[in-house]
Design a protein around this motif. Structure first.
Motif, PDB file in Angstrom:
ATOM      1  N   UNK A 108       9.396 -55.492  49.864  1.00  0.00           N
ATOM      2  CA  UNK A 108       9.899 -56.623  50.423  1.00  0.00           C
ATOM      3  C   UNK A 108      11.498 -56.084  50.319  1.00  0.00           C
ATOM      4  N   UNK A 109      12.060 -56.151  51.345  1.00  0.00           N
ATOM      5  CA  UNK A 109      13.432 -55.864  51.720  1.00  0.00           C
ATOM      6  C   UNK A 109      13.840 -54.618  52.252  1.00  0.00           C
ATOM      7  N   UNK A 110      12.554 -53.703  51.980  1.00  0.00           N
ATOM      8  CA  UNK A 110      12.975 -52.284  52.911  1.00  0.00           C
ATOM      9  C   UNK A 110      13.331 -52.618  54.266  1.00  0.00           C
ATOM     10  N   UNK A 111      14.135 -51.974  54.738  1.00  0.00           N
ATOM     11  CA  UNK A 111      14.296 -52.025  56.405  1.00  0.00           C
ATOM     12  C   UNK A 111      12.973 -51.650  57.306  1.00  0.00           C
TER      13      UNK A 111
ATOM     14  N   UNK B 104       5.981 -49.709  63.245  1.00  0.00           N
ATOM     15  CA  UNK B 104       6.530 -49.919  62.062  1.00  0.00           C
ATOM     16  C   UNK B 104       5.809 -50.604  60.904  1.00  0.00           C
ATOM     17  N   UNK B 105       6.083 -50.125  59.661  1.00  0.00           N
ATOM     18  CA  UNK B 105       5.283 -50.548  58.448  1.00  0.00           C
ATOM     19  C   UNK B 105       5.943 -51.803  57.755  1.00  0.00           C
TER      20      UNK B 105
ATOM     21  N   UNK C 219       3.865 -42.934  51.483  1.00  0.00           N
ATOM     22  CA  UNK C 219       4.837 -44.159  52.103  1.00  0.00           C
ATOM     23  C   UNK C 219       4.720 -45.285  51.287  1.00  0.00           C
ATOM     24  N   UNK C 220       5.807 -45.780  50.705  1.00  0.00           N
ATOM     25  CA  UNK C 220       6.038 -46.561  49.721  1.00  0.00           C
ATOM     26  C   UNK C 220       6.845 -47.921  50.373  1.00  0.00           C
TER      27      UNK C 220
ATOM     28  N   UNK D  28       1.599 -48.821  49.136  1.00  0.00           N
ATOM     29  CA  UNK D  28       1.454 -47.392  48.688  1.00  0.00           C
ATOM     30  C   UNK D  28       0.309 -46.799  49.762  1.00  0.00           C
ATOM     31  N   UNK D  29       0.823 -45.820  50.810  1.00  0.00           N
ATOM     32  CA  UNK D  29      -0.132 -45.421  51.564  1.00  0.00           C
ATOM     33  C   UNK D  29      -0.110 -43.640  51.304  1.00  0.00           C
ATOM     34  N   UNK D  30      -1.209 -43.097  51.138  1.00  0.00           N
ATOM     35  CA  UNK D  30      -1.211 -41.620  51.105  1.00  0.00           C
ATOM     36  C   UNK D  30      -1.425 -41.296  52.724  1.00  0.00           C
ATOM     37  N   UNK D  31      -0.256 -40.400  53.083  1.00  0.00           N
ATOM     38  CA  UNK D  31      -0.563 -40.098  54.505  1.00  0.00           C
ATOM     39  C   UNK D  31      -0.782 -38.495  54.716  1.00  0.00           C
ATOM     40  N   UNK D  32      -1.721 -38.029  55.514  1.00  0.00           N
ATOM     41  CA  UNK D  32      -2.120 -36.633  55.530  1.00  0.00           C
ATOM     42  C   UNK D  32      -1.923 -36.406  56.952  1.00  0.00           C
TER      43      UNK D  32
END
Length: 194
Positions: free
Chosen positions: A88-91, A149-150, A84-85, A159-163
């Motif tokens: 700034x500005x991502x919805x 929400x992030x 998950x990346x 950046x987060x690795x999701x498992x």
């Protein structure tokens, strides 16, 4: 919320231990291959790396640090791995992940890169609760059924690795429900039928 996973689970498990120890290598692999990666935008960037049924393109070869430590476990079965990346500005899209909370399903987060403002916002009883990550440490997200929400207000990428795992393995019913939820969230196109 985001809680530390049991240290014994991380220490006793090759995949969790090695990915945490080598989180910088995973971050480097991501940055080196960023232009080659298949990504989904909804409204932040999600990069599927692996999923158990092969619905998404397998991108493990671009992440040898993950691939080389991906071993079967009697403790759990990995259903999906992704990144998950958020910049700034991502919805921001508050949502829930209605995956069964029978204590067998776990969503694990490994922070690869965070910013001072990056957090996971959980809305509980009308209040916003912000939880942040610790770089290089596994966390379990336990509020999947709560609106969340992030968030990242900095220019630098979070950046987060999701498992996603099922303790003790998966059943056909688990997989059908899991992929149905992914479809309903918009991560899988309408042509896919489990």
């Amino acid at each position: 919320m985001l809680t530390n996973i049991c240290p014994l689970m991380q220490e006793g498990n090759q995949f969790l231990r090695e990915t945490a120890l080598h989180f910088r290598d995973i971050t480097k692999e991501y940055k080196e291959n960023k232009t080659e990666l298949d990504s989904l935008y909804n409204p932040w960037t999600f990069i599927p790396i692996y999923d158990i049924l092969g619905v998404f393109k397998n991108q493990l070869d671009l992440f040898p640090t993950i691939r080389d430590n991906l071993v079967e476990s009697d403790e759990y079965e990995i259903v999906a791995i992704g990144l998950s990346s958020l910049v700034k500005g991502d919805g921001i899209s508050p949502h829930t992940d209605p995956i069964p909370t029978d204590c067998r399903f776990k969503r694990l987060h490994l922070a690869l890169q965070v910013t001072p403002s990056s957090s996971l916002v959980v809305i509980k009883d009308g209040h916003k609760i912000r939880k942040s990550w610790n770089v290089g440490r596994w966390m379990e997200f336990t509020a999947l059924s709560d609106m969340h929400y992030p968030e990242n207000l900095d220019e630098k990428e979070r950046i987060v690795l999701l498992v996603d795992v099922y303790l003790g393995g998966t059943t056909e019913e688990d997989l059908e429900h899991y992929y149905s939820v992914m479809h309903n969230l918009g991560w899988i196109n309408n042509d896919y039928k489990y």
